[in-house]
Design an enzyme around this catalytic site. Structure first.
Site, PDB file in Angstrom:
ATOM      1  N   SER A   1       4.109   4.538   8.144  1.00 11.70           N
ATOM      2  CA  SER A   1       3.452   3.286   7.771  1.00 11.70           C
ATOM      3  C   SER A   1       4.448   2.145   7.494  1.00 11.70           C
ATOM      4  O   SER A   1       5.611   2.398   7.189  1.00 11.70           O
ATOM      5  CB  SER A   1       2.640   3.597   6.516  1.00 11.70           C
ATOM      6  OG  SER A   1       1.769   2.587   6.196  1.00 11.70           O
TER       7      SER A   1
ATOM      8  N   HIS B   1       0.825  -1.221   0.000  1.00  9.20           N
ATOM      9  CA  HIS B   1       0.000   0.000   0.000  1.00  9.20           C
ATOM     10  C   HIS B   1       0.859   1.271   0.000  1.00  9.20           C
ATOM     11  O   HIS B   1       0.323   2.370  -0.103  1.00  9.20           O
ATOM     12  CB  HIS B   1      -0.985   0.004   1.184  1.00  9.20           C
ATOM     13  CG  HIS B   1      -0.356   0.270   2.518  1.00  9.20           C
ATOM     14  ND1 HIS B   1      -0.155  -0.719   3.463  1.00  9.20           N
ATOM     15  CD2 HIS B   1       0.135   1.401   3.081  1.00  9.20           C
ATOM     16  CE1 HIS B   1       0.416  -0.190   4.535  1.00  9.20           C
ATOM     17  NE2 HIS B   1       0.609   1.096   4.325  1.00  9.20           N
TER      18      HIS B   1
ATOM     19  N   ASP C   1      -0.535  -7.660   1.430  1.00  8.29           N
ATOM     20  CA  ASP C   1       0.006  -6.296   1.436  1.00  8.29           C
ATOM     21  C   ASP C   1       1.532  -6.296   1.633  1.00  8.29           C
ATOM     22  O   ASP C   1       2.036  -5.794   2.635  1.00  8.29           O
ATOM     23  CB  ASP C   1      -0.701  -5.503   2.549  1.00  8.29           C
ATOM     24  CG  ASP C   1      -0.410  -4.020   2.490  1.00  8.29           C
ATOM     25  OD1 ASP C   1       0.185  -3.575   1.494  1.00  8.29           O
ATOM     26  OD2 ASP C   1      -0.776  -3.309   3.446  1.00  8.29           O
TER      27      ASP C   1
END
Ligand SMILES: *[C@@H]1O[C@H](CO)[C@@H](O)[C@H](O)[C@H]1NC(C)=O
Ligand SMILES: *[C@@H]1O[C@H](CO)[C@@H](O)[C@H](O)[C@H]1NC(C)=O
Ligand SMILES: *[C@@H]1O[C@H](CO)[C@@H](O)[C@H](O)[C@H]1NC(C)=O
Length: 244
Positions: free
Chosen positions: A198, A62, A105
């Site tokens: 992240s 992502h 992911d």
């Protein structure tokens, strides 16, 4: 984040700290780094990458494509002379990555030039097997003292958390797909939400076991975090590295 909070987090990370740094006290040297942590600088949202091979970084699919890949970074907001800067030459998301549900992911990134391994830059081994019950995981990331758009974070922080048992994790995930997900943390109501970079790694038993996919709050303050497990993708990772 207030300084006292950082020291609380540091003291809870004592075991991992002793492993990563030669200093037993909490006075970190100025050039302290967690050698496998890679800063993926981006125009929108930066990410943490994990150096798993001198030429390969593992991160979340992502994450946006980086404009700069920085190795040997302590504070991304400050350039240091020992830092190594790279571009990518290849980007390979996990097969069947689904951006909406965040299934699979993970993403591999080949560096334009191999990293030079030294005391500030080093690799971390990927896990080949599931975690054993209640293993503790070391989860480092960077945060912003004061978040401004497009600024680089200035604080390196971490937490040690046990992974949640499978059933507990399934309840925590709720409606979402829970294939190859591991969970840490608790539901917390933290009012001043610290913004974290992240794709933080989870290092359990000395190996890279997870890459943070999504969270409900600040994982380094104890909130729930949901990680893509690495071991189910170990074969794909090895094969990709060997064929490119
Ligand atoms: C990095 O590599 C990408 C893809 O090869 C290229 O499009 C981009 O311009 C490069 N960036 C820099 C700063 O060289
Ligand atoms: C898991 O480990 C933590 C600390 O290592 C301990 O406090 C806790 O009681 C353990 N939980 C279970 C269910 O064994
Ligand atoms: C920061 O970025 C967001 C989303 O891109 C935007 O809505 C907001 O206005 C920006 N704030 C500032 C101070 O530039």
């Amino acid at each position: 984040m207030k300084p006292c909070l950082i020291f609380t987090l540091l003291s809870t990370a004592g075991v991992a700290l002793a492993k990563d740094s030669k200093d037993d006290d909490l006075n970190l040297p100025e050039d302290f780094t967690i050698p496998y942590m890679v800063y993926l600088q981006s125009r929108s949202e930066p990410c943490v990458g994990s150096l798993i091979h001198p030429e390969w970084v593992l991160t979340a699919a992502h994450c946006p494509l980086p404009v700069k890949i920085r190795l040997g970074v302590y504070q991304p907001s400050i350039r240091n002379k020992k830092e190594q800067i790279r571009n990518y030459s290849l980007i390979i998301p996990a097969p069947e990555f689904k951006a909406q549900s965040l299934e699979n992911d993970l993403m591999l990134m080949k560096l334009s030039k191999p990293a030079v391994l030294n005391s500030h830059v080093g690799t971390i081994a990927i896990s080949m097997e599931p975690l054993t019950f209640n293993d503790s995981c070391f989860i480092p990331t960077w945060t912003w003292n004061e978040y401004k758009n497009f600024s680089d974070p200035d604080i390196l922080t971490w937490i040690n958390q046990p992974s949640q048992p499978f059933d507990e994790c399934r309840n925590m995930v709720g409606q979402r797909m829970a294939v190859h997900i591991m969970c840490v943390g608790q539901p917390l109501n933290i009012i001043s939400k610290v913004k974290e970079v992240s794709a933080a790694p989870a290092i359990c038993d000395g190996r890279l076991h997870g890459i943070l996919s999504w969270d409900k709050g600040s994982v380094t303050l104890g909130s729930e975090g949901f990680f893509t497990e690495v071991h189910p993708y170990a074969k794909w990772i090895m094969k990709t590295i060997n064929t490119h």
